[in-house]
Design an enzyme around this catalytic site. Structure first.
Site, short mmCIF file in Angstrom:
data_model
loop_
_atom_site.label_atom_id
_atom_site.label_comp_id
_atom_site.label_asym_id
_atom_site.label_seq_id
_atom_site.Cartn_x
_atom_site.Cartn_y
_atom_site.Cartn_z
N ASP A 229 -8.70 -6.83 -4.64
CA ASP A 229 -8.38 -5.56 -4.00
C ASP A 229 -9.18 -4.44 -4.67
O ASP A 229 -9.01 -4.18 -5.86
CB ASP A 229 -6.87 -5.30 -4.12
CG ASP A 229 -6.39 -4.10 -3.32
OD1 ASP A 229 -7.21 -3.24 -2.97
OD2 ASP A 229 -5.17 -4.03 -3.06
N HIS B 130 -7.91 -5.68 0.02
CA HIS B 130 -6.65 -4.95 0.15
C HIS B 130 -5.90 -5.32 1.41
O HIS B 130 -4.67 -5.47 1.40
CB HIS B 130 -6.93 -3.45 0.12
CG HIS B 130 -5.71 -2.60 0.23
ND1 HIS B 130 -4.72 -2.57 -0.73
CD2 HIS B 130 -5.29 -1.74 1.21
CE1 HIS B 130 -3.76 -1.74 -0.38
NE2 HIS B 130 -4.07 -1.22 0.80
N SER C 212 0.84 -1.19 0.00
CA SER C 212 0.00 0.00 0.00
C SER C 212 0.88 1.25 0.00
O SER C 212 1.79 1.37 -0.82
CB SER C 212 -0.96 -0.04 1.19
OG SER C 212 -2.00 0.90 1.06
#
Length: 352
Positions: free
Chosen positions: A290, A319, A136
């Site tokens: 995701d 995610h 991320s």
């Protein structure tokens, strides 16, 4: 096993936008020992609201009996600039005014987070990183670092991340910032300012971190006669309150803007040319469902980073799978790193 420290940078820290910070402090945590050759460094870049204690928030991948363990490796994780956990942030004291910065804090970018990491690495005597890993916002940092200082990174692990933050991701972040700024206490210049707005922002964010299937699996009602008091409602409230107990609205607001700033093509010839500068042995991992960082973004990275390997994983958590599916990640990453070692052995054998 762990050392918690703060590095104070004596010089003025210049941000990408030209603004300057005095008395920059970087909180960081280390595990294990740096060996004599200084070639056992594992550097983890954390995500939006995490901290430097990687053995806590990435259990299963990092730990005493994990793939990345302090017995073999020197593990480093630095708290990012602007965060709530010890590094210079909007709640820090502005040396000019003697008061906390709050909204007077300068905006910063992913490149600024990386610049601070690199200062810390130099302070620790680290010139080469064996494995640089992040997911991320942490993956955005790791990628930028591997481009900016492409001779320093030996192996690069990118998870659930991208080359430039998408309009979709920016829209999610802006919606969260709108929620924060509708809370008038955000402008009150107090540490707890904007907490009601932060609670709403976290609820919005959670929908992008998880999936329909995850909510069905964990929040589905067991009876059919309810008209209120739903489990999913309670869950959203709980998660928002949980973040408010450990974070602050100002850091969240600034860090979401830093995520929006991510674009490896900025002030470079193009995104693809920037990715081509990566020299590290690279593994890109995507989560098939995701919502926030769709698989297409990781496939793009793998196509344009020279020699990159790609692996997709399916997780009911969407995610957040990059933090949760540690058994699968251990297998994929472990096999990738073993393959890199084998390639070197073969190369050395042929040279001889």
């Amino acid at each position: 096993m762990s050392t918690i420290s703060t590095y104070s940078y004596a010089k003025t820290f210049k941000l990408e936008n030209g603004r300057k910070l005095r008395k920059l402090e970087i909180a960081y945590q280390t595990y294990g020992k740096l060996n004599a050759k200084k070639n056992n460094v594992i550097w983890a870049c954390h995500a939006l609201t995490a901290n430097a204690d990687v053995l806590d928030w990435w259990k299963g991948l990092f730990g005493s009996n994990a793939l990345f363990n302090p017995d073999e490796h020197f593990i480093v994780c630095a708290n990012v600039l602007g965060s709530h956990y010890g590094s210079t942030s909007p709640l820090s004291t502005n040396p000019v005014t003697g008061l906390p910065y709050y909204l007077a804090f300068p905006e910063f970018s992913i490149r600024d987070l990386v610049a601070a990491h690199r200062l810390l690495a130099a302070q620790l005597g680290i010139s080469t990183i064996k494995v640089l890993i992040g997911g991320s916002l942490g993956g955005q940092q790791a990628l930028e670092w591997a481009i900016t200082d492409n001779n320093a990174i030996e192996n690069l692990i990118l998870m659930a991340t991208n080359a430039a933050h998408s309009p979709w991701g920016i829209a999610f972040n802006e919606s969260q910032r709108l929620a924060i700024t509708t809370d008038r206490s955000f402008y009150a210049q107090k540490p707890d300012g904007g907490l009601k707005g932060l609670k709403v922002a976290r609820s919005i964010a959670l929908l992008s971190y998880r999936t329909y299937d995850a909510y069905v699996a964990t929040q589905l009602e067991s009876v059919n006669d309810k008209t209120g008091g739903f489990r999913a409602s309670s869950y959203q409230n709980y998660q928002g309150e949980k973040l408010c107990r450990r974070f602050n609205a100002y850091s969240y607001w600034y860090l979401s803007k830093a995520m929006d700033s991510h674009n490896v093509g900025r002030n470079r010839s193009s995104v693809t040319d920037a990715l081509a500068q990566v020299k590290a042995n690279t593994l890109v991992i995507g989560i098939e469902n995701d919502v926030l960082f769709p698989l297409v973004e990781q496939e793009f990275l793998a196509r344009h980073i020279p020699g990159a390997a790609f692996q997709s994983l399916k997780s009911a958590y969407g995610h957040d799978g990059f933090l949760i599916e540690t058994d699968a990640l251990t297998n994929v990453i472990g096999n990738f790193l073993k393959a890199q070692v084998s390639k070197k052995i073969i190369k050395l054998h042929k040279t001889a």
